[in-house]
Design an enzyme around this catalytic site. Sequence first.
Site, PDB file in Angstrom:
ATOM      1  N   CYS A  38       0.667  -1.152  -0.070  1.00  0.00           N
ATOM      2  CA  CYS A  38       0.002   0.173  -0.100  1.00  0.00           C
ATOM      3  C   CYS A  38       0.714   1.284   0.028  1.00  0.00           C
ATOM      4  O   CYS A  38       0.444   2.337  -0.223  1.00  0.00           O
ATOM      5  CB  CYS A  38      -0.860   0.105   1.256  1.00  0.00           C
ATOM      6  SG  CYS A  38      -1.564  -1.526   1.638  1.00  0.00           S
ATOM      7  N   CYS A  57     -13.054  -0.251   8.013  1.00  0.00           N
ATOM      8  CA  CYS A  57     -12.281  -0.777   6.856  1.00  0.00           C
ATOM      9  C   CYS A  57     -12.324  -0.002   5.764  1.00  0.00           C
ATOM     10  O   CYS A  57     -13.581   0.594   5.226  1.00  0.00           O
ATOM     11  CB  CYS A  57     -12.587  -2.234   6.535  1.00  0.00           C
ATOM     12  SG  CYS A  57     -12.841  -3.373   7.973  1.00  0.00           S
ATOM     13  N   ILE A  82     -12.890  -1.081  -1.193  1.00  0.00           N
ATOM     14  CA  ILE A  82     -12.248  -1.938  -2.488  1.00  0.00           C
ATOM     15  C   ILE A  82     -12.230  -0.626  -3.641  1.00  0.00           C
ATOM     16  O   ILE A  82     -13.575  -0.432  -3.855  1.00  0.00           O
ATOM     17  CB  ILE A  82     -12.658  -3.211  -2.756  1.00  0.00           C
ATOM     18  CG1 ILE A  82     -12.352  -4.160  -1.881  1.00  0.00           C
ATOM     19  CG2 ILE A  82     -12.272  -3.323  -4.341  1.00  0.00           C
ATOM     20  CD1 ILE A  82     -13.184  -5.379  -1.896  1.00  0.00           C
ATOM     21  N   LYS A  90     -10.242   5.768   4.281  1.00  0.00           N
ATOM     22  CA  LYS A  90     -11.710   5.220   4.564  1.00  0.00           C
ATOM     23  C   LYS A  90     -12.791   5.591   3.717  1.00  0.00           C
ATOM     24  O   LYS A  90     -13.479   4.940   3.438  1.00  0.00           O
ATOM     25  CB  LYS A  90     -11.586   5.667   6.156  1.00  0.00           C
ATOM     26  CG  LYS A  90     -13.327   5.397   6.544  1.00  0.00           C
ATOM     27  CD  LYS A  90     -13.294   4.052   6.869  1.00  0.00           C
ATOM     28  CE  LYS A  90     -14.899   3.662   7.020  1.00  0.00           C
ATOM     29  NZ  LYS A  90     -15.527   3.386   5.652  1.00  0.00           N
ATOM     30  N   HIS A 102      -9.315   3.499  -1.495  1.00  0.00           N
ATOM     31  CA  HIS A 102      -7.879   2.963  -1.430  1.00  0.00           C
ATOM     32  C   HIS A 102      -7.314   2.213  -2.315  1.00  0.00           C
ATOM     33  O   HIS A 102      -7.220   0.906  -2.508  1.00  0.00           O
ATOM     34  CB  HIS A 102      -7.586   2.210   0.009  1.00  0.00           C
ATOM     35  CG  HIS A 102      -6.416   1.756   0.206  1.00  0.00           C
ATOM     36  ND1 HIS A 102      -5.134   2.359  -0.268  1.00  0.00           N
ATOM     37  CD2 HIS A 102      -6.050   0.621   1.044  1.00  0.00           C
ATOM     38  CE1 HIS A 102      -4.224   1.733   0.324  1.00  0.00           C
ATOM     39  NE2 HIS A 102      -4.593   0.602   0.947  1.00  0.00           N
TER      40      HIS A 102
END
Lengths: 392, 124
Positions: free
Chosen positions: A84, A211, A214, A334, A338
């Site tokens: 990442c 989390c 996607i 968030k 990401h």
Amino acid sequence: MSGVRVAGVGLTHFGSHPERTGRDLFAEAALSAKEDAGVPLDDVEQLNVGNFAGPLSEGQGHLAPLLGEAAGLSCPATRYEEACASAGVAVREAVRTVRSGEADVVLAGGVERMTNHDTPEVTESLAIAADELFEVRAGVTFPAAYALMAEAYADSFGIDEADLKTDLANVASKNHDNAIPNEYAQYQRELTVEQALDAPPVAEPLGLFDCCPITDGASAVLLVSEEYAADHDLDAEVAVVGTGQGADRMALQDREHLARTPAADDAAAMAYDDAGIDADAVDVAEVHDCFTIAEVLAIESLGFYDPGEGLGAARRGETRADGDLPVNLSGGLKAKGHPVGATGGSQIAEMARILRGDHPNSDKVADAEVGVTHNAGGTVASAVVHVLEVAE
Amino acid sequence: MSDAGFDEWLHAFVADDGYYVECANGHGHLPPRRICPDCGSTAFSEEALPESGTVETITTVHVAAPSFESDAPYDTAVVDFGPARVTGIVVDAPTGAVEIGDEVEPDVGASETTGDDVLVLRPV
Ligand SMILES: [Zn+2]
């Protein structure tokens, strides 16, 4: 050593674009960085691009020359892969290249295509950022690894489970609030603390809204030397004045601290030293909140809080847009999204916009002069920190 | 897939012969290791892992990767054995029942999803 200026930045919308190829996404970001900078493509001497899962998600290796071609460039191109933190490393190496005098104009950024696969497949491809033998084979997913860190954090600092979850929900809610006006963000909508707390569990104590989503997307940052900016009369008032990188053991089980991120401590110390500042000088930060607990660990590593003190920052309002030290005015990973290999570049792009005054949240930090970006790889086995300043 | 060093280490738990490798300066690691990341030593010996360890952190995983889909929900934990830490899946206990500080012992089990060998941890 040459100073480094951000001449232009470009982002695609971060979100679900399953039908769009990585090359198309990157070309869009690169083109908008070029237009933002007013620099001709012929002047770009090097392309540094971050990407994590391209070989898995698109069956495409040897990505850098392909992306260079897609972006209309004819210069050396290299892919950087550090999970990442891929684009963070790509930018850092671009900064070092410009500083060294080897090039005056470098395009850095990243791209990731993720939504063309279903969630279990993405979970599997993200897990390769962990230790395959000792973690992945023990059922550790990416959220599970951060959940292990969150539980270790609560245990180390004597925090009960309900308080932990509430404070983490405040991080998620804050970042959603910040994303609302950001046209590039995946989720431009509110998330209440109650909604976050009521979400289905993913890996306890982390629920669905702890989390990051996607995401498909790309980022591009056009970096130029101070001399080039002056010679070409560019409007490039934001400078990259500090860069740092750190590393830690890959597997959590081999780390000295399960509730701290020394790779980010090291990256921050290196970047602050490079910039000649300390944490007190920072006005605004973009940090790697792939999971809510990651933002807490990040603001501690960056020296804004002592270990164990960062957890309540969002709940107390300190890191909110109207607080003393706004964190993730973009919406963060968030809420902004990401796209793994693009994220580090997007943090630089967002921070440059914030400091230039043309980000929708710039008015929240109208006097900001110093911004910091924090980009982490995996469970912070790697970390990259940059310091940006308004130079003129 | 066969992985020299790792497979031998994992299967030693079947015979209750779990081990770690120790460098000449006493730093404990899991194999395979050629160089000690703590001191650079390249001399290693195999030492017996204590029979039980203490849970240092643990989570209940609800959303699993495809290779553990049928196993979910399950608990995975990082366990401190003193000279080395080990990560594994908790068995023989309801999810959420084992807590930080509890004692567990390692063994080899199988993924319910794939049948592949996995390191499991059993409450003592
Ligand atoms: Zn050693």
